[in-house]
Design an enzyme around this catalytic site. Structure first.
Site, short mmCIF file in Angstrom:
data_model
loop_
_atom_site.label_atom_id
_atom_site.label_comp_id
_atom_site.label_asym_id
_atom_site.label_seq_id
_atom_site.Cartn_x
_atom_site.Cartn_y
_atom_site.Cartn_z
N ASN A 52 0.83 -1.19 0.00
CA ASN A 52 0.00 0.00 0.00
C ASN A 52 0.87 1.25 0.00
OD1 ASN A 52 0.59 -0.79 2.78
ND2 ASN A 52 -0.95 0.68 3.49
N GLU A 54 0.15 5.29 0.78
CA GLU A 54 -0.79 6.32 1.23
C GLU A 54 -0.43 7.68 0.64
OE1 GLU A 54 -1.95 4.23 5.46
OE2 GLU A 54 -0.73 6.04 5.52
N CYS A 63 -4.26 0.86 -2.39
CA CYS A 63 -4.16 -0.42 -1.70
C CYS A 63 -3.04 -1.24 -2.32
CB CYS A 63 -5.47 -1.18 -1.80
SG CYS A 63 -6.85 -0.42 -0.91
N GLU A 65 -3.11 -4.16 -3.45
CA GLU A 65 -3.57 -4.89 -4.62
C GLU A 65 -3.40 -4.07 -5.90
OE1 GLU A 65 -5.69 -6.60 -1.07
OE2 GLU A 65 -5.09 -4.61 -1.74
N CYS A 99 -10.83 -3.96 -3.68
CA CYS A 99 -9.72 -4.78 -4.16
C CYS A 99 -10.19 -6.16 -4.61
CB CYS A 99 -8.64 -4.87 -3.10
SG CYS A 99 -7.79 -3.29 -2.91
#
Length: 137
Positions: A52, A54, A63, A65, A99
């Site tokens: 991930n 941010e 995310c 994924e 996701c």
């Protein structure tokens, strides 16, 4: 690692989880303090991973994924066959709903997910999913 075409029982989930744990160490999570790493096997035998990332504008965070799917495409595409996700402690997590939809696009209903409840196909984690087959071109 076993080949991507292997069954859930024949897959080295611990080795796949180790790749996810390594990816998690590269997460950029200064706001939530919640790093996540993911790893998946591809139908051609490759392993892809992501973490991930941010952003100060919270809604722009990515995310893990998202990074995994980007890596999948960057390294030649293909279909995801086996997937695992871990938190900052290396414990198994399940993907969020967004996701799961992303994974459906690149793995389909038969993608095997490692979950705290065991190995499950994505079709059980995202029943009656919307996918490319619903769109007309």
């Amino acid at each position: 690692m076993t080949s991507a075409g292997s069954t859930a029982a024949g897959t080295d989930w611990e080795a796949l989880r180790a790749v996810a744990r390594d990816a998690m160490t590269h997460a950029y999570a200064p706001y939530s303090g919640y790093p996540v790493g993911v790893a998946a096997l591809v139908d051609d035998g490759r392993t892809v991973s992501g973490c991930n990332v941010e952003n100060a504008s919270y809604g722009l965070g990515l995310c893990a994924e998202c990074g995994l799917v980007s890596e999948l495409q960057r390294t030649g595409g293909g279909r995801l066959t086996h997937f695992t996700c871990v938190d900052g402690d290396g414990e198994i997590l399940v993907p969020c709903g967004r996701c799961r939809q992303l994974l459906y696009e690149f793995g389909g209903p038969g993608l095997l997910l490692e979950t705290p409840a065991g190995i499950l196909p994505l079709s059980e984690m995202l029943p009656q999913a919307f996918g490319p087959q619903h769109l007309t071109k």
